[in-house]
Every structure is written in C-alpha cells, then in structure tokens.
Write an enzyme that holds these catalytic residues in place. Sequence first.
Site, PDB file in Angstrom:
ATOM      1  N   GLU A  97     -45.415 100.663  21.688  1.00  0.00           N
ATOM      2  CA  GLU A  97     -44.804 100.226  20.417  1.00  0.00           C
ATOM      3  C   GLU A  97     -45.864  99.624  19.506  1.00  0.00           C
ATOM      4  OE1 GLU A  97     -42.384  97.743  22.829  1.00  0.00           O
ATOM      5  OE2 GLU A  97     -43.237  95.893  22.023  1.00  0.00           O
TER       6      GLU A  97
ATOM      7  N   CYS B 120     -62.172  92.823 -27.327  1.00  0.00           N
ATOM      8  CA  CYS B 120     -61.947  92.566 -28.752  1.00  0.00           C
ATOM      9  C   CYS B 120     -62.802  91.419 -29.303  1.00  0.00           C
ATOM     10  CB  CYS B 120     -60.462  92.309 -29.015  1.00  0.00           C
ATOM     11  SG  CYS B 120     -59.884  90.721 -28.406  1.00  0.00           S
TER      12      CYS B 120
ATOM     13  N   CYS C 170     -57.571  86.260 -22.802  1.00  0.00           N
ATOM     14  CA  CYS C 170     -57.713  86.595 -24.215  1.00  0.00           C
ATOM     15  C   CYS C 170     -56.326  86.489 -24.830  1.00  0.00           C
ATOM     16  CB  CYS C 170     -58.257  88.022 -24.356  1.00  0.00           C
ATOM     17  SG  CYS C 170     -58.037  88.694 -26.019  1.00  0.00           S
TER      18      CYS C 170
END
Length: 704
Positions: A134, A440, A455
């Site tokens: 298992e 940016c 930002c």
Amino acid sequence: MYTKEQTKALQQSGIRFLEEAGKPLPSSSVESLRDVLRFHEYRYYVMNDPLLADAEYDRLYKMLEKAEAADSSIVTPDSPTQRVSKGLIKDFPKVQHLVPMLSLDNSYNAEDLIDFDRKARELSGAQEIAYCVEPKFDGASISLIYENDMLYRGATRGDGVVGDDITTNIRQIRSVPLSAKFSRYGIQQIEIRGEVLMNKNHFKAYNDALEEQGLPRLANPRNAAAGSLRIKDPKEVSRRNLEAFLYHVSDVTLLPGHRQPEQLLTHSGTLQMLWELGFRSPEKEKKVLKGIQAVVDYCLVFEKQRDDLSYEIDGMVIKVNQLEMQEQMGMTTHHPRWAIAYKFKARQATSRLKAVEFQVGRTGAVTPVAKIEPVTVGGVTVGSISVHNEDYIKDKDLLIGDTILIERSGDVIPQVVKSFPELRTGGEKMIAFPRNCPVCGYPLEKPEGEAVWRCNNSNNCEAQIVERIIHFTSKDAMDIRGFGEAIVKKFYALGYLKDIPGIYRLPFDKIRSLEGFGEKSITNLQAAIEASKQQPLHRLMYALGIRYIGETTAKVLANAVHHLLDFTSFSLEQLQELEDVGPKVAGSVYQFFHNDQNIQLLKELEAIGLQFKNLKKDLHAAGNLSGQTFLFTGTLVQLKRSEAEALVEQHGGKLLSGVSSKLNYLVAGEDAGSKLEKAKKIATIKVISEKEFLKMTGTDSLSS
Ligand code: IVH
C-alpha cells in the site's frame, strides 16, 4: 460501506429534507437527518464522489443545527454538528499509546526488497509469503482509539510511546468518523494508526494564501499537516481541509462473549473492515501479492503514478498479510520485522543559481525568480524557480553563483531547500531587489509587517493587466478553453486585447490570418468565449482577481448577493458579517467595489452579457434538481434543447440518454413520439411539460 439500496434511500431522504427545509423538523427525524449528513460527508471526504452540491449540504447542516439548538437534549456526541468546537484549546495533554508506535525499516531498491523477503521467509518458515502492499502516506502520524463505537481519543505520535492528545483537532477532519460500528465485528475497543495529510491542491492554495499575506511558504504538505494538528483554534484546523488515511490496527479488545472476527486474520482484512466502517483506509490502493517479484513490480508501477495522486506519498509499505505470521516474526526495538517501507527516489537535485529575474503578478506582487542551471528533478526539467521574496532569500542565504539544493514535493512546484555556503568561491553576488516596478517603473511599496514588495499601479501596469486576463480565462475562473497564457500574451502584444472586456471583442478577422489559427480553432475559441458568459456568479467573482479572494471566499461572497453590483452598497461591517470574511478580505472587496475604474469594467462586462445575477439565490425555493434524472423529447418551444439540458445540470440534476427505470422526469415537448410512449409504461417516470420543467428550475420567474 453503503449498499446501493442504502445509497439510494439516503440520497432520496436527503432530497426530502431539502424539500421540507423551512418547516420545523420533528425530533423523530433528527437522527435520520444526521445519517443523511454522515452519508454525504462520507461521499465527499472518503469516496471523493459527492452526491450533493456544497450549498445543499450546508442547508441540511443548518437544519440540523437549528433543530439541535431548539432542544439541546437531543444532541449526540457523534452528531455532524459536534465536530466544530467553540473556543480555543488550552493545551494538549500527554497520553500514552496502548501499543508503542514503531516506525518502519526502509528499502530503496529491488535488492533491498529481495533481501527483506529472504529474511521474512527464514523467520516464518514459509516458502512464499503473501504481502499486502500500500502507499506510504507522507503526512503526520496519528493514533485513534474508538470505544463502544465512539471516537474516544486521537493522539500524535510523539516519541512513539507518549503523544499529545489532539482529539478536538482530529474531530475537525471530516474523513474521520466520530462514531463507527465496531461492535458489528465484536470489538469493544480498538486502537488504529494512520496519517493526516493536506492534499496537493489544498497545500498549494494554503501556500498561495500564505504568500499573498507576505508570509513564508511551507516546504511540504507533511509540515503543513503536522503544524495544523497543533493549532489551538479548532475552527482554523477545520479550515485547513486535512484528510486522514487509516492503515493499521494496533490493539483490539473484544466485547464479552465475542470471538476474533475473520477480518482480523489478515492485514488486508483489517483495511477492508476499516473501509466498511467508513474510514478512508487504502482499500482501493492496496494489493495483496504473492512473492517479492510481484511486490517489486507493483512498487515500480505505483511510483510512476505518484504525480497523478491528489496527495503526496513518499513510497510504498510492504506488510506480511497474515497477522499470525506477523506475530510470529515479531519486532526489533525500532521496527517490525514483518513490514518494510520502499522509499521512492528523492525528488531533489543540486544546481547553480545563475541569475534572478523579477516578475509582477496580477495583484502587483513582485516575485523574484531564480534562473538555474537546468536539472531534472523527479522526471521534470527545472530551469527557473521562484524564490518568493526578500525574506526568503535572506532566510535561505542565497547568492548569485551559489550551488543550491532543490526539491519538488507537494505542490509539484520546485522549491529551494538550501544553499551550500561552504562551496562558495568568493565570486558570488548579492541579489539586488528593485525599488521600482520592473515592468512599469512605478515605485514599489512594502507595507509594515509584510514580506512582499508591490506595484500599486494596478490599473496601468501592463504586467498586472496581462496576468489578470490570464487569471480571468483560467480553468478555475471563467474556464475559457484554449485561451491560455500564451494566447493572452500574444493577443496583448499584437494589440488585439487590452483588457478583460476585450476578450469579448476580439478582432477575429485579423486573428484568422495569424499562423496557427485555423477555422476550427477559431470556432472553438469563439464558442468557449461565448459559453463563459453563462458561468455562474461565483466563478466571475473569483475571475475578477480581487486580492485575497480565493475560490472558497468567492463562493461565500457570490452567495451573499442577488446581483454582483449589490456589493457597491455593502459596508465593511456587512462584509465582515459573512462567513470566514475577516477585516482583510472585507477591506479588499470594499476597495474593489468603490473604485471607479472597476465599476466601469463591471458595467462593461454586464452589458456584454456576463452572468451578474446569483441564479442560486433565486432558486432556493424551486430549482433543486439534485439527484433527479431528466430526458427531453419532442420539440421545446421556449428553450433550445441544449439550454434545457444545461439548466438540468446547473441545478444539480442529471441527464439520461434513454427511457429506463432510472429516469425520474421525461420532459415532453410538441410531437413527442416513441420515448413518450415508452415512458408512459413505466409508472415511476413523471411525464411533464416544458412549462412545468421551467417552473421546477425556477427559470420561469427569472426570465420575467
Ligand atoms: S505501518 C507498525 N503503513 O511511515 C507499523 N505506516 O516510516 C506501523 N506511514 O511511522 C506503520 N504510510 O507514520 C504504515 N501505509 C502505511 C504508512 C505508514 C505512512 C508512516 C507511519 C510510520 C512511518 C514509518
């Protein structure tokens, strides 16, 4: 656990309770409602195959809560309402396990296993041994005691002899039954062992939420599970969505006059018994195999599939199946001689940190991403790896040029485990964090107490716009198939797509002439975009990418309004009254709906025809088709066939393709033919008109 008949009966009785919601619940029905809730918990948490919508389950749960609140004398300790406990846990008292919790010896390859088998055969005198194989669950071990069919105690492993009593927290794990009919097997008291884990999806979501809050991510789901079990606020434990696998019976006391049940003769029998009693044992994953070669083969097969599982495993466990043989073989001071763990190959590798780039996410968070010498970890080549934030970089002591150890675990996303400062040559460089947005140029900000630079130029920063569009179209959001990250970026770069509403106004005449866009892919894309307009409100709520709003919170929010723009008139206090909405989430939602640019965006989306109404809310009275099956025949007047079928699914019903005794409703339109004739012969099928169908879904009132 439940027979077909029981499943059907419980499902139907649940639907009856839903139909009667609102009416007072006679106290004679309370236990039957509990059984319905237990059944649905089992379907959801153990079988992973729910038969009820979340909101429907919640309604049933609230009914029970109400009935119990009205008369506290009817509350039982194993009522589904009794998982949640109010207040905080003071401490976790030390408790002794009935049987010490040993660990397992490890093996790493076929030779180790063959060696183990040779010793096992010598010890037992058997020619060939049957093994039960298992998964080895990678979580935190626990032991549970059930007494007289009730969960009596749950404890951590501790030092193996003494652990911490964490019963209250264990009760928050919904795949652990609060009561189980062990008496059916003649058992009065039983101690079972298992593993608590956080599945990969929940782990990822949890880690994302940590990151969003500027907190460090957890290295793996094991740490997440172990940490969660020691939280003193059970409500928070409940929110962590833990799961439990139970795989070992360590001690049994029989009821007077009972003999050992046959299930306790083999390990596989105990797994089956646990499964029958509603536990999540590895009943489906286990295999009983004769001889070690078959064991080796199964281990190798399973290792290949490990990434497909919803939870993390770090190997397989091989156990002698006959319990009598186990007894005979005994144990060393550290581990049993009748079992061994087969450990999968570690998904770690060393590499070199070459450079760090900075990416801007949809909420403006600036994430440092390490570019590394490509290496293969667990079959995947990794060339870049997130190093999360400034604190993380300091914490892991990372310099450009460092040799680093990386690991893929849990959320499959590779992580840096550590650097090797001892291997530095002196040529390594500090990682310089930018103070302006790398996309940016806007100055970055980092609020007190947070780890993430952000930002805040959210509506004009290109990176954020693109990431928001990608999020909007993604699978868990609006699910626009075929509109993945690459296409969003491409259309944006070409100027075809500037914002979210732009998705619905794409210049397909131009797109047609792009390479790789055939007529078929364009038709599919158009259809997917069109279909997204019908997505339910909670998806739109999530798709908007509001900070702190994950899928779950989006559902809570969507359920609180009739129309999305209702949020413009919600106060901060009203928002905080919603379930699981704290000051941070409330603040974020409030801000979003009080920003002119956002309102402008929403109005545009509404005009385009996106679903702004909460259909579910209007449908609470009518419209619950869950568990019901439908088939349409003849010509419908008000609806297209596809619309009618979509309505069935939206309301939790199921479509059948032919007339059979499984059918509940045949909706007969004009000129219905042979299907109608056939249906009339089966007494249990209700034949209804299109109008009646519309009424059932509550759609007749909506369209007016
Ligand atoms: S059997 C007496 N079965 O692995 C033997 N253990 O390194 C009891 N584990 O301490 C353990 N999956 O916490 C067993 N299917 C499984 C397991 C499992 C995970 C853990 C367990 C144990 C550790 C051993």
